[in-house]
Enzyme design. Structure first.
Site, mmCIF file in Angstrom:
data_model
loop_
_atom_site.group_PDB
_atom_site.id
_atom_site.type_symbol
_atom_site.label_atom_id
_atom_site.label_comp_id
_atom_site.label_asym_id
_atom_site.label_seq_id
_atom_site.Cartn_x
_atom_site.Cartn_y
_atom_site.Cartn_z
ATOM 1 N N GLU A 441 0.737 -1.126 0.090
ATOM 2 C CA GLU A 441 0.064 -0.105 0.043
ATOM 3 C C GLU A 441 0.724 1.093 -0.049
ATOM 4 O O GLU A 441 0.257 2.148 0.107
ATOM 5 C CB GLU A 441 -0.922 0.083 1.031
ATOM 6 C CG GLU A 441 -0.485 -0.237 2.464
ATOM 7 C CD GLU A 441 -1.477 -0.631 3.473
ATOM 8 O OE1 GLU A 441 -2.574 0.043 3.494
ATOM 9 O OE2 GLU A 441 -1.010 -0.771 4.875
ATOM 10 N N ASP A 465 -4.987 3.127 0.454
ATOM 11 C CA ASP A 465 -3.575 3.668 0.802
ATOM 12 C C ASP A 465 -2.679 3.910 -0.551
ATOM 13 O O ASP A 465 -1.969 5.046 -0.680
ATOM 14 C CB ASP A 465 -2.861 3.232 1.788
ATOM 15 C CG ASP A 465 -3.489 3.591 3.327
ATOM 16 O OD1 ASP A 465 -3.678 4.850 3.560
ATOM 17 O OD2 ASP A 465 -3.818 2.670 4.107
ATOM 18 N N CYS A 512 -7.360 -6.125 -1.370
ATOM 19 C CA CYS A 512 -8.250 -5.984 0.061
ATOM 20 C C CYS A 512 -8.591 -4.704 0.158
ATOM 21 O O CYS A 512 -9.653 -4.323 0.837
ATOM 22 C CB CYS A 512 -7.750 -6.505 1.178
ATOM 23 S SG CYS A 512 -6.382 -5.647 1.812
#
Ligand code: PEP
Ligand code: MG
Length: 586
Positions: A441, A465, A512
């Protein structure tokens, strides 16, 4: 925010936080009142009255606290320690006497004096080198906030205590506030601040209630009991809608619910593409209670358990035993399906009372996630031990957030080994073979993916992110929300790189971030070769259903074309032309 007035209706355009439509009465959650403070002079003869008004507000705040403390039983005393500290702080010299002194010397109103004293205290705390002491400023602010509410005559915030079916209207809701929402009382919410991937939106999507954020001044336009329509999909809010508008939205609401029911009916079937390739669709959860929703919606397991939510809404860190119990519950309920527990990812927009820093200038770039955990190894180890022990009862993977360099994963892996050795020595059973993965991320992790892969069993891409850090935008800042583009060519290229690395290195790969749960992105993700996605539980049925209508081969062609595009909207157009009908794009 664009505002368009018709005869009685007011339409406001904000940012879509969570899809769906709700129609109901407004309930204003007064978060902000305390920040809009006016300064005015007090005549000499009135100074004593002003000081008394302040003293009365302090007394009222203290009495309210005493009442809570008195009503708390002995065995819960450890949880009210923080309230007792607050009680003492009310009479603290720095706060109490300084405010009185400021009213008297500067001949100004109590609210302004308190505000001024608070900013001075904040500055003082900023100079303190010890991070723990520094963090106690949060307590002072909460106490001052309570006194300020009394001075202003504002209601205390109590989302958990709402006892009628309403739509919440707030300046902002913290993740902790949102996680107190009771579904039988709150139909949806709208806020002045926030953006699509703030954790407040993510919780709204998990709760499956419509939410519109970033509405700027909505709290000033709406009164309690105003009728509202919230269209979470388009980000539109209508205040005082006409009967005709209500009918129109009611029909749309019914249509969405019918479509949802169709998706849900087939959600327990596997998500296999038309050319026979299976996609594993897992669920993201914030709290153990949400496992039921993942199972109901046909999820193949938990791909992201955001464990930090167990640390919020409380004054102390949970103990190893508490964590172990909560993790074990989730693991046992999900068995034989697997559960990926992400270690504590606090700070950023998920501040907890116990976090080291409350006043970082850039919390998203600060002591967040793994950085905090490697600093507070006592907190980190109690969590790792709890996960390892709970892993004895099922299939568990451990996932480290915010990894930006090889040293962090080496340090985290060492701590896992240290915890395993301790548990072995103590004779406590634990899951010995547990897969370890990292969130991808941070852009540096994408660039170093081939090196990082040698230390882990899997990658999980956190696009929320990754987009924020790649595009250099704060994911909660609505002014730059237009740059928050999951389909930006830079993101698609990064994803391609990660898929190639994980295939070459033969490690697992999941996505995710919220990108995985939006049907628009699905043809690209399938075409890139993703075999595992973890999405908000409410998105599981639609993602599974649309997957069944795609083929890996055709979607791979779209990806080839997408990689040649210059802008996110070019890529969106490609998807729209090829799959507009399949993914219900109008
Ligand atoms: C992400 O960043 O995409 C992610 C899944 O983690 P979080 O939203 O909790 O930061
Ligand atoms: Mg993240």
């Amino acid at each position: 925010m664009t505002v368009a007035y018709s005869t009685q209706e007011i339409k406001l355009q904000g940012i879509s936080g969570s899809p769906g439509i709700c129609i109901g009465k407004a309930y204003l959650v007064d978060q902000e009142g305390v920040n809009v403070i006016e300064k005015y002079a007090i005549e000499a003869f009135d100074i004593q009255n002003e000081v008394n008004r302040f003293k009365k507000a302090v007394k009222k705040a203290k009495n309210a606290l005493k009442k809570i403390i008195d009503q708390t039983s002995e065995e819960l005393r450890q949880h009210i320690r923080i309230l007792e500290t607050h009680l003492v702080l009310h009479q603290d010299k720095m706060l109490y006497e300084k405010t009185i002194e400021t009213i008297e010397k500067e001949k100004i109103n109590a609210e302004w004096a308190l505000k001024k004293v608070c900013s001075n205290i904040k500055e003082m705390f900023n100079e303190i080198p010890d991070p723990f002491l520094k963090s106690r400023i949060a307590d002072v602010i909460q106490v001052a906030d309570h006194i300020m509410r009394n001075l202003l005559g504002a209601n205390p915030i109590d989302i958990g205590g709402i006892n009628k079916r309403v739509i919440l209207v707030a300046t902002d809701l913290s993740p902790a506030d949102t996680s107190q929402i009771k579904l039988d009382q709150v139909m949806g919410f709208i806020t002045d601040r926030g953006g699509r991937t703030s954790h407040t939106s993510i919780i709204a999507r998990t709760l499956d209630i419509p939410a519109v954020l970033g509405l700027d001044q909505v709290t000033r336009l709406i009164k309690n009991d105003d009728i509202l329509i919230v269209d979470g999909s388009s980000g539109l809010v209508i205040i005082n809608p006409s009967e005709e508008t209500i009918n129109q939205y009611q029909k749309q609401k019914n249509r969405i619910e019918r479509q949802k029911n169709i998706y849900v009916r087939e959600s327990h079937l596997p998500a296999t593409t038309k050319d026979g390739s299976e996609l594993i669709v897992l669920g993201n959860i914030e709290l153990p209670e949400e496992v039921v929703s993942v199972l109901d919606k046909g999820g193949d397991g938990i791909g992201l358990f955001r464990s930090e939510f167990l640390y919020m809404s409380r004054a102390d860190f949970p103990t190893e035993e508490e964590l172990y119990d909560r993790f074990k519950d989730v693991i046992e309920v999900m068995f034989p399906k697997s559960v990926t527990i992400r270690t504590l990812d606090i700070n950023g927009d998920k501040a907890i009372l116990n976090a080291v820093q409350h006043d970082e200038a850039n919390p998203a770039l600060g002591l967040r996630g793994i950085r905090f955990c490697l600093k507070r190894q006592d907190v980190f180890k109690s969590q790792i031990r709890a996960i390892l022990r709970a892993a004895y009862y099922g299939h568990v993977k451990i996932l480290f957030p915010m990894i930006s360099c090889v040293e962090e994963i080496i340090a985290a892996n060492n701590l896992i080994n240290e915890c395993k050795n301790e548990l072995y020595q103590e004779g406590k059973p634990f899951g010995e073979h547990i897969d370890v993965g990292i969130m991808i991320e941070v852009p540096s992790a994408v660039i170093m993916a081939d090196m990082l892969a040698d230390f882990v069993d899997f990658f999980s891409i956190g696009t929320n992110d990754l987009i924020q850090y790649t595009m250099a935008i704060d994911r909660t800042n609505k002014s730059v929300a237009y740059l928050y583009q999951a389909l930006h060519p830079s993101i698609i290229r990064m994803l391609k790189h990660i898929v190639t690395v994980s295939t070459d290195k033969k490690i697992g790969l999941c996505m995710c971030g919220e990108m995985a749960g939006d049907p628009v992105n699905l043809p690209i993700l399938i075409g890139l070769g993703f075999k595992e996605l973890s999405v908000n539980p409410t998105s599981i049925p639609v993602i599974k259903s649309i997957t069944r209508q795609l083929t890996r081969q055709d979607t791979a062609t779209i990806v080839n074309d997408a990689l040649k595009q210059k802008t996110a909207s070019d890529i969106f157009q490609l998807i729209k032309v090829a799959y507009g009908d399949t993914i219900n794009l109008s």
